[in-house]
Design an enzyme around this catalytic site. Structure first.
Site, PDB file in Angstrom:
ATOM      1  N   TYR A  63       0.816  -1.211   0.000  1.00  0.00           N
ATOM      2  CA  TYR A  63       0.000   0.000   0.000  1.00  0.00           C
ATOM      3  C   TYR A  63       0.846   1.256   0.000  1.00  0.00           C
ATOM      4  O   TYR A  63       2.070   1.195   0.171  1.00  0.00           O
ATOM      5  CB  TYR A  63      -0.967  -0.008   1.188  1.00  0.00           C
ATOM      6  CG  TYR A  63      -0.335   0.328   2.534  1.00  0.00           C
ATOM      7  CD1 TYR A  63       0.493  -0.578   3.196  1.00  0.00           C
ATOM      8  CD2 TYR A  63      -0.567   1.560   3.135  1.00  0.00           C
ATOM      9  CE1 TYR A  63       1.054  -0.255   4.422  1.00  0.00           C
ATOM     10  CE2 TYR A  63      -0.007   1.882   4.372  1.00  0.00           C
ATOM     11  CZ  TYR A  63       0.807   0.969   5.007  1.00  0.00           C
ATOM     12  OH  TYR A  63       1.367   1.289   6.214  1.00  0.00           O
ATOM     13  N   LYS A  89       6.335  -1.745   1.924  1.00  0.00           N
ATOM     14  CA  LYS A  89       5.156  -1.190   2.602  1.00  0.00           C
ATOM     15  C   LYS A  89       4.010  -2.199   2.452  1.00  0.00           C
ATOM     16  O   LYS A  89       3.109  -2.042   1.613  1.00  0.00           O
ATOM     17  CB  LYS A  89       4.803   0.191   2.021  1.00  0.00           C
ATOM     18  CG  LYS A  89       3.996   1.060   2.969  1.00  0.00           C
ATOM     19  CD  LYS A  89       4.068   2.521   2.572  1.00  0.00           C
ATOM     20  CE  LYS A  89       3.123   3.415   3.347  1.00  0.00           C
ATOM     21  NZ  LYS A  89       3.282   3.431   4.790  1.00  0.00           N
ATOM     22  N   GLU A 120      12.812   2.792  13.713  1.00  0.00           N
ATOM     23  CA  GLU A 120      11.850   3.840  13.335  1.00  0.00           C
ATOM     24  C   GLU A 120      10.651   3.728  14.263  1.00  0.00           C
ATOM     25  O   GLU A 120      10.699   3.021  15.271  1.00  0.00           O
ATOM     26  CB  GLU A 120      11.435   3.661  11.858  1.00  0.00           C
ATOM     27  CG  GLU A 120      10.791   2.320  11.567  1.00  0.00           C
ATOM     28  CD  GLU A 120      10.323   2.156  10.129  1.00  0.00           C
ATOM     29  OE1 GLU A 120      10.161   3.155   9.415  1.00  0.00           O
ATOM     30  OE2 GLU A 120      10.099   0.996   9.737  1.00  0.00           O
ATOM     31  N   LEU A 158      11.182   1.604   6.772  1.00  0.00           N
ATOM     32  CA  LEU A 158      10.502   2.038   5.561  1.00  0.00           C
ATOM     33  C   LEU A 158      11.178   3.323   5.076  1.00  0.00           C
ATOM     34  O   LEU A 158      11.369   4.241   5.866  1.00  0.00           O
ATOM     35  CB  LEU A 158       9.026   2.318   5.863  1.00  0.00           C
ATOM     36  CG  LEU A 158       8.227   2.649   4.616  1.00  0.00           C
ATOM     37  CD1 LEU A 158       7.896   1.376   3.841  1.00  0.00           C
ATOM     38  CD2 LEU A 158       6.963   3.414   4.945  1.00  0.00           C
TER      39      LEU A 158
HETATM   40  N1  PDD Z   1       2.898   5.155   7.442  1.00  0.00           N
HETATM   41  N2  PDD Z   1       7.674   3.990   8.771  1.00  0.00           N
HETATM   42  C1  PDD Z   1       6.532   3.301   8.869  1.00  0.00           C
HETATM   43  C2  PDD Z   1       6.555   1.958   9.514  1.00  0.00           C
HETATM   44  C3  PDD Z   1       5.327   3.849   8.370  1.00  0.00           C
HETATM   45  O1  PDD Z   1       4.182   3.144   8.457  1.00  0.00           O
HETATM   46  C4  PDD Z   1       5.343   5.150   7.798  1.00  0.00           C
HETATM   47  C5  PDD Z   1       4.102   5.811   7.265  1.00  0.00           C
HETATM   48  C6  PDD Z   1       6.564   5.833   7.727  1.00  0.00           C
HETATM   49  C7  PDD Z   1       6.684   7.210   7.105  1.00  0.00           C
HETATM   50  O2  PDD Z   1       6.641   7.135   5.700  1.00  0.00           O
HETATM   51  P1  PDD Z   1       6.084   8.360   4.838  1.00  0.00           P
HETATM   52  O3  PDD Z   1       6.858   9.548   5.237  1.00  0.00           O
HETATM   53  O4  PDD Z   1       6.349   7.952   3.433  1.00  0.00           O
HETATM   54  O5  PDD Z   1       4.616   8.514   5.168  1.00  0.00           O
HETATM   55  C8  PDD Z   1       7.716   5.223   8.212  1.00  0.00           C
HETATM   56  C9  PDD Z   1       1.685   5.612   6.814  1.00  0.00           C
HETATM   57  C10 PDD Z   1       1.403   7.074   6.935  1.00  0.00           C
HETATM   58  C11 PDD Z   1       0.536   4.719   7.256  1.00  0.00           C
HETATM   59  O6  PDD Z   1       0.786   3.533   7.359  1.00  0.00           O
HETATM   60  O7  PDD Z   1      -0.588   5.201   7.433  1.00  0.00           O
END
Ligand code: PDD
Length: 282
Positions: free
Chosen positions: A32, A146, A178, A202
């Site tokens: 996703y 993801k 993270e 991620l």
């Molecule tokens: N999640 N690390 C993890 C485990 C995440 O799920 C996310 C973001 C990030 C940050 O990535 P980005 O800057 O590309 O949003 C890092 C999204 C927002 C979610 O699962 O809803």
């Protein structure tokens, strides 16, 4: 009722249906993306589509659409749902097949997208900072993908909420990887530390932008994970994601971080981040 996109069609959300044999439903077999939209324009879309491709490659799935088709579809979806500030969620699963761990052949992937109003980041998060807890990183070995299989992340985030915190910062082999749904940063003596882009984290699109902004501003960045001792002694801690932007962490496991208030380097990055957003740069 918002419109959603499912397998090439736009339709009202309550009319969108997916088979119970979909591998996303039975096996969590899918990937996703979450893309923020400001004033009707997708933010850093190219980065999200590139990461989607990496995730699909990582789980040996074919991308059902070209980047151009994704972009056109997302823009139409955002438009149909009233433009403005939105959060677009898109998901691709391996498709519908009799339940079997082994990948089916000749099956069409299921492609789904929805968009919802983007919840503004609460002002108090930025004024006071947020609380986090540390937790063991119980996730798998491919966190750069993801994947929709978010049960560990969900358990961790729930545990954070149960303890009155916004996020769980994850520790693997003694080092900060993270957050459960965010990237994490420690500022130590004026340098920003964040875990390198490997299979333990991620590769956040917000992270990429923060590092670009820091570089332009001449703030030193080291892509290296901090250990637990460094984490506890950091002058500033931050988390970032597409929906939360970049937030200062002021409470770590119940103890104040640095001065206990959002730090000056976070403030500098946040100003630059907001300016970048205002410019409408994609
Ligand atoms: N999640 N690390 C993890 C485990 C995440 O799920 C996310 C973001 C990030 C940050 O990535 P980005 O800057 O590309 O949003 C890092 C999204 C927002 C979610 O699962 O809803």
């Amino acid at each position: 009722m918002n419109d959603v996109f499912l397998n090439g069609q736009f339709l009202p959300a309550d009319q969108a249906q997916v088979s119970v044999f979909d591998r996303g439903f039975l096996l969590g077999d899918g990937v996703y993306e979450v893309i923020p939209v400001y004033a009707g324009r997708c933010f850093r879309l190219a980065g999200h589509l590139e990461r989607l491709q990496t995730s699909l490659d990582g789980v040996r799935m074919k991308n059902p659409y070209s980047d151009h088709d994704w972009q056109t579809m997302i823009e139409q979806l955002v438009d149909r749902n009233g433009g403005g500030d939105q959060s677009v969620y898109l998901q691709v699963t391996r498709g519908v097949a009799p339940r079997d761990h082994v990948f089916p052949t000749g099956v069409k992937p299921t492609a789904f997208a929805m968009s919802n109003p983007l919840q503004p980041v609460p002002e108090k998060y930025k004024k006071q900072g947020v609380a986090v807890i540390t937790m063991p990183d119980i996730r798998w070995q491919n966190c750069n993908i993801k994947a929709i299989t978010l049960l560990p992340n969900s358990l961790l985030k729930q545990q954070a909420q149960d303890q009155g915190a916004l996020e769980a910062l994850l520790i693997r082999d003694g080092f900060l990887t993270e957050g459960a749904a965010s990237n994490a940063y420690a500022v130590i003596e004026g340098t920003i530390y964040t875990a390198p882009k490997d299979e333990k984290v991620l590769p956040g699109i917000t992270r990429e932008l923060i590092l670009e902004l820091a570089e332009e501003a001449g703030i030193p960045v080291i892509e290296k994970a901090v250990n637990e001792a460094q984490l506890k002694q950091a002058d500033e801690l931050w988390i970032s994601s597409s929906t939360k932007e970049v937030l200062p962490v002021t409470l770590l496991d119940g103890e104040p971080v640095g001065s206990g208030s959002p730090g000056p380097i976070w403030q500098q990055i946040d100003v630059l981040y907001q300016q970048y957003k205002q410019r409408g740069t994609s």
